[in-house]
Structure formats: C-alpha cells, structure tokens
Motif scaffolding. Sequence first.
Motif, mmCIF file in Angstrom:
data_model
loop_
_atom_site.group_PDB
_atom_site.id
_atom_site.type_symbol
_atom_site.label_atom_id
_atom_site.label_comp_id
_atom_site.label_asym_id
_atom_site.label_seq_id
_atom_site.Cartn_x
_atom_site.Cartn_y
_atom_site.Cartn_z
ATOM 1 N N GLY A 48 33.431 49.859 48.571
ATOM 2 C CA GLY A 48 34.712 49.461 47.984
ATOM 3 C C GLY A 48 35.241 48.176 48.594
ATOM 4 O O GLY A 48 35.751 47.292 47.891
ATOM 5 N N LEU A 49 35.103 48.055 49.932
ATOM 6 C CA LEU A 49 35.543 46.800 50.577
ATOM 7 C C LEU A 49 34.715 45.612 50.096
ATOM 8 O O LEU A 49 35.220 44.508 49.891
ATOM 9 C CB LEU A 49 35.437 46.950 52.085
ATOM 10 C CG LEU A 49 36.480 47.860 52.764
ATOM 11 C CD1 LEU A 49 36.200 47.973 54.259
ATOM 12 C CD2 LEU A 49 37.883 47.301 52.538
ATOM 13 N N LEU A 83 34.466 40.612 46.733
ATOM 14 C CA LEU A 83 33.925 39.850 45.588
ATOM 15 C C LEU A 83 35.021 39.541 44.563
ATOM 16 O O LEU A 83 35.087 38.433 44.006
ATOM 17 C CB LEU A 83 32.783 40.633 44.954
ATOM 18 C CG LEU A 83 31.512 40.753 45.790
ATOM 19 C CD1 LEU A 83 30.484 41.653 45.094
ATOM 20 C CD2 LEU A 83 30.895 39.371 46.075
ATOM 21 N N VAL A 84 35.867 40.556 44.273
ATOM 22 C CA VAL A 84 36.966 40.314 43.319
ATOM 23 C C VAL A 84 37.923 39.253 43.862
ATOM 24 O O VAL A 84 38.409 38.377 43.136
ATOM 25 C CB VAL A 84 37.709 41.630 43.025
ATOM 26 C CG1 VAL A 84 38.981 41.361 42.215
ATOM 27 C CG2 VAL A 84 36.800 42.586 42.276
ATOM 28 N N ALA A 102 28.061 40.621 51.591
ATOM 29 C CA ALA A 102 26.688 41.076 51.895
ATOM 30 C C ALA A 102 26.682 41.950 53.142
ATOM 31 O O ALA A 102 25.985 42.970 53.213
ATOM 32 C CB ALA A 102 25.779 39.864 52.059
ATOM 33 N N GLY A 103 27.452 41.610 54.168
ATOM 34 C CA GLY A 103 27.518 42.394 55.381
ATOM 35 C C GLY A 103 28.059 43.791 55.129
ATOM 36 O O GLY A 103 27.549 44.783 55.674
ATOM 37 N N LEU A 104 29.102 43.882 54.281
ATOM 38 C CA LEU A 104 29.675 45.192 53.961
ATOM 39 C C LEU A 104 28.682 46.047 53.171
ATOM 40 O O LEU A 104 28.558 47.260 53.394
ATOM 41 C CB LEU A 104 30.981 45.001 53.176
ATOM 42 C CG LEU A 104 32.171 44.440 53.985
ATOM 43 C CD1 LEU A 104 33.327 44.091 53.071
ATOM 44 C CD2 LEU A 104 32.604 45.432 55.059
ATOM 45 N N ILE A 105 27.978 45.405 52.260
ATOM 46 C CA ILE A 105 26.988 46.162 51.472
ATOM 47 C C ILE A 105 25.855 46.671 52.384
ATOM 48 O O ILE A 105 25.393 47.815 52.291
ATOM 49 C CB ILE A 105 26.432 45.283 50.332
ATOM 50 C CG1 ILE A 105 27.544 44.996 49.298
ATOM 51 C CG2 ILE A 105 25.241 45.968 49.654
ATOM 52 C CD1 ILE A 105 27.138 44.002 48.234
ATOM 53 N N LEU A 106 25.421 45.795 53.344
ATOM 54 C CA LEU A 106 24.367 46.182 54.278
ATOM 55 C C LEU A 106 24.819 47.346 55.167
ATOM 56 O O LEU A 106 24.075 48.305 55.408
ATOM 57 C CB LEU A 106 23.954 44.977 55.137
ATOM 58 C CG LEU A 106 22.858 45.228 56.178
ATOM 59 C CD1 LEU A 106 21.549 45.709 55.504
ATOM 60 C CD2 LEU A 106 22.595 43.967 57.002
ATOM 61 N N LEU A 133 34.434 52.968 42.909
ATOM 62 C CA LEU A 133 34.904 53.530 44.161
ATOM 63 C C LEU A 133 35.369 54.984 43.985
ATOM 64 O O LEU A 133 35.054 55.869 44.800
ATOM 65 C CB LEU A 133 36.038 52.678 44.723
ATOM 66 C CG LEU A 133 36.689 53.177 46.020
ATOM 67 C CD1 LEU A 133 35.647 53.233 47.154
ATOM 68 C CD2 LEU A 133 37.857 52.285 46.418
ATOM 69 N N VAL A 134 36.054 55.232 42.915
ATOM 70 C CA VAL A 134 36.535 56.604 42.653
ATOM 71 C C VAL A 134 35.354 57.543 42.449
ATOM 72 O O VAL A 134 35.334 58.674 42.947
ATOM 73 C CB VAL A 134 37.465 56.610 41.433
ATOM 74 C CG1 VAL A 134 37.793 58.037 41.007
ATOM 75 C CG2 VAL A 134 38.750 55.832 41.730
#
Length: 688
Positions: A42-43, A48-49, A675-679, A27-28
């Motif tokens: 990042g979200l 996932l974490v 998956a939605g955030l990555i998309l 993220l940084v």
Amino acid sequence: MTGEIIFDPLLGRPLVWVAAGLAVLALVLSLWRRQRGAWLRGLAAAVLVLALSGPSLQEEERQALSDIVIAVVDESASQRIATRPAQTEEALAHLQRLVAARENTELRVVTVGDGADDSGTLLMTALTEAIAEEPMGRIAGVVLLSDGRLHDLERAPALPAPTHLLLTGEEEDWDRRLVVRNAPDFAILGEQISLTLRLEDQGAAPGPGGNIPLSISIDGGPPLEFEVPAGEDIELPVTLPHGGMNVLQFSTPVVEGELTGRNNAAVVQINGVRDRLRVLLVSGEPHAGERTWRNLLKADAAVDLVHFTILRPPEKQDGVPVDELSLIAFPTRELFLEKIDEFDLIVFDRYSRRGILPSDYFENIAQYVRYGGAVLVAAGPEYAGAASIYRSPLGFVLPGEPTARLVENAFAPYLTKQGLRHPVTAALDGANETVDGAPEWGRWFRQVEVEPTPGAQVVMRGEGEEPLLMLERVGEGRVALLASDQAWLWDRGYEGGGPQQEMLRRLAHWLMKEPELEEESLWAEPSGQTMRIVRRTMDEETPPVTVTGPDGSESVVTLEEVSPGRFEALWQAPEMGLYRLTDGEEETVIALGPAAPREFEETIASGAVLEPVLAGTGGAVVPVSAGLPTLRDVREGRPAAGRGWIGITPRGAYRATDITVTPLLPAWAFLLLAAGLILAAWIREGRR
C-alpha cells in the motif's frame, strides 16, 4: 517569502484519481486476505500515485501593498457658508495626520465642487469615480467630509469598505428660504396671473416674529414692499407691464444669524404675449394690391382683422334705392370714435378723403396715435392729390408730406444707411445683393414724391433716391408711410419679386411695438453661465456695457459690431444669479439659472440621507462640531464606528515579485522508494 505545495499531475487529474482508487481497492483486498506485506505494498502504491500527481514546492517573493483610505471633500457652494470651510479644513488635516501615523496606509483626497448646470453636489458620482481608479482589494475605508446635502444619491456605488461621514455644520444653524411654488413661462398681456410664494424657516430657527418684509421688483425697477407671514403659501396676483421677457425678482432681507442670504431671493422670467392683435384695414378702393394686405394680416393667427373697402363713395349717384343695396354701411362712428382704442393698428390702403370721415374723426385718429396707437398709410396716386388724407388733421402725425408729383418710372427699391440698421428692414433677403449697383429685387413702377418730416426715419428709397418707406414715433404712438401701392408686385414674383411678406410683417409688428423690433434695445441671451450681450442701435458706435452681478460687483464689457446696427459680446458670468446690464441709455436684467441655486434649497447640514448607505458598511455619521474621531482597525463585517472613533479594515494586499517552483523529489527518487517498498513486501511474504 512564502511557500506552499502545489500539484501538477503528469497524466491528468482523472487518471491519477483512477490510479489512487485502484491502489486503495488492492490494499483493501490484501488486508481482507490477511497478507503479511499488504501495508508495504500500500505504501508503494501511495508513493507511485504521489509521483504521478507531480508534487512541487512553490515559493513566492511578495511585496506588501499599502491600504488605501479615500477621502471625498465636499467643496460645493453650501459648504462655503458659515464655519463649514474651517471645519472641513480642520477635519481633513486631522484625517491626514491619522493616516500618516499608520504604517502601510495611504490617503487619497478627492474634491467635489458645484455640478454643471445647477445639478447640485454630485458626491456619489465623485466617489464612484474614485473607487473605480483604485484596486478594490486595497481600499480599507472611505471618509466623506460634507454637510450631507447631495443630489445624486441614486448613483451610490457598491462600497467595498467601512464608509463614514464627517458632518460639518452646527446644531444651532438655521436659514430662511424664499420659494416660488408655481410660475408660468408666459402670460397674456392685460390678463392677471397668480404666482404662489412661500417663506420657509429651516433648522433651529428663532420663534415666530410676526410678518416678514418681502420686496418685489419688475425688470430691476424700484421694489414694492409688502409684509407676509412665514410658513404659509402666498397667492400673488401679477399683471405683466409689457410684451417680451419680464423679469420678476422677489427678495426678503437677510436676518442676523441666517446661514446665507443666497436663498432669500427668487427670480421668475415670464414672457408677455398679446392675446389677439386687432387690426383695422381700410381700403379706399379696390385695386391689385388690396388682397396683399388682407392675405398678410389674415395669415397671422394672432391677428383679428377688420377690413372695409369703400365700394360706393357718397358722390356716386346711380339711382339705386338704398334698401336694395347689398353693401354694408361703413360704421365710421363706431370704429373711429367709440371703439378706436380697441385696435392695435389702423391701416389706410389707398384711402382718400371722399366725405366719408369728417375732419373730427381724423383728429380723433391723430389723438389715438399720440396716446400710443399705430397708423400705417400705403399710399397710391390719391396721396398726391387734393383729397390726400395728409390734407386732414391726420397729416400732423404722418411722416411724409406729398409734393403733388407722381412718379411712374420703373425703379428697384433699396435700403438706405438707416434702413440697413433698422430692425424693420435690416437683413431682408437680398438687401445686400446687388447687380451693377442695384439691389437684386423686382422693380416697381409708381411712387408718390414726398418730403419726409424732420423726425422721420427714411429706411427705403425708390426712384431718384426719393423716400419710399418712412417711419416715425409720434408721442407714445408710431406711424409709417409707404409711398407706393405696388408692393404687391413682389408678392406676385415679378422680375424675381422681393421680401414683401417679411418686410410688411415686420413693419406691422414694429408699429404694434413688438419688443424684438425695437431699434434701440439691449438684451442678453443666456446659455448656462455664459451670456451673449446684444445691443441694437441706429448709431455708428455704442458705449461699453456695465454688468452688475448678484453680489454687487461690476464688470465692463466692450461690444463689437457683427452687422449694421447690431453689437454683440460673449461674457462668462462668475456665478448664477440676477445680473443688471446698462450702457447709460438702455438697461435690462437677466437671470442666469435660478437666483437661489439648487445648492441653497436645503442648507441645514444633515446626515439623514446618507445614513442608510453608511449603515450597510458598518460606518456612521460623526458631527465635526462634537469632536474629531480617532482611527481604529476593525475586522470585515464588524461594526466600524463607536464613541469617539471610526474604523477601517486593513486589507493586507501584496504583489508577487518572483515565483520559484521546485519538485519535492526527483522522479528517480520516487521510483527508488517505490521499488524498495515493493522489495520489502516481497521479502516479508517470502519469510512466511
């Protein structure tokens, strides 16, 4: 019901932290490169974490547990004087009402009596046991109801909650105590010993009023009255009146206003022993049994033996000049006139009248017996002849008159009915063991036939049931006659021997008035608060014993015969103190524990000893006489006492009855959200 979020990682916490670190690093880097969808990626990484950490919702059904207040009630002896029982009862009832009025609070009441073996008030021991039985997390407070006089402060436990003392007693209480500062366990008869006494006034005692009466009684006899000052050590010279146990009781009258009279008396038990027993042994001629007597008396370290053997009688004329003789002249005047009273026992061993001792000397020996002396005659053939010492003035005190007949047949000595009961011969080894009706002792071969006097006790017989050993009391003294000179055969082990040493030792000690060999005696053997009452008598039966306690109450105890002449009973005393025992003929006194138990050493109520312990918990000492306190809640670590109140710390303890664990989101939801955030991040970057 309560709920909380918990985490149960799927891959272990270290791997989850590594994944979180990598996500932060990515993220940084994205933000540094000014990528438009960095925050969306990042979200997605955070989701996932979070999924890997296994978040769940844990719900508990709890049951509230009550707080516990422990009340330790002192019911020891010092708490049973004056107004203290009523104060204790009132304070306990008040505390019970206060606790009952509170929600979710219980009261545990523990009572403490007198400790075993005069160990005093074991208040801290009882508190330790009470705390150990309860969960530490539920104890909200401790209240002690006592006069503050405890004897186990070193056993104080770690106190988990505010602890308070409701102190009984009154400010104007005072008490007088008699203390024996030093007293020996034994003393030598005839020698003066010194005891140190002190009369102490404790508490709010009235002003000095001059001397105080003091009574001293020995063995329960008539008391001697004295006047002594208070607050000063008093040196008291004492000479014991008799051997054995001497019981000395000291007491001072109870004054109006005193808390108790239990500590106005003290008992001292001192065993009287003889320094040295002086014995004069006179052997009329050398013979095989002479050394038996000498060895017996020399073997006792407490005996000073003076022994003379007549080796050269006056009638012997062989022409040897007197100044060439190596023999010592018999100091008859010095022994039998000037110093006869210095001897505890005189033994005539096969002695006959041969012109050595005049009749006046024998008359002096008879007087010595009547005034408390002791004579033992071990008779041989000479006792049956014309020169027998029975034909002298000494014969008036001897227990057997010779018939002039000498029996020289083999016989086995045996005990008579009186002998089985008399302490000189009772329970001798082998006395009750017989073979074909005869005792299992070695035989003797010579006996002088005698007729016992009316007052003589025949304790042993020999050939033809003739008296062999006779005992008699004459005036204040005692005499014994052994009508044979062959006791030495037992010492040599002939035909198995016999209890020669024990029999002769007992015989000598009975003649010298040793208390443990009295044929008529009553005594008690203490063990804690139990006493074994023993009565020794020559009679077939004995009356019951009346036991008088320290408070004047009487109990009648019936004794049972455990062996010939010995009657016993075990009796449990209700309390410690001085007891008087009598059966109408014999009497004795015995002290069970101290006359003033440890509970009465300090009777004035005081919280000074407990104050440091209470202060560490925020508690305080509250005198009951000043009013009973109310009960408040206080936070842990805050002062827990004030004017008119004491505090306890609520614990809020509970017990979980059911636990439910539910995942915050199913695994597929986390995956779909990531998956939605990555998309979304990809679309945003694509527009650029």
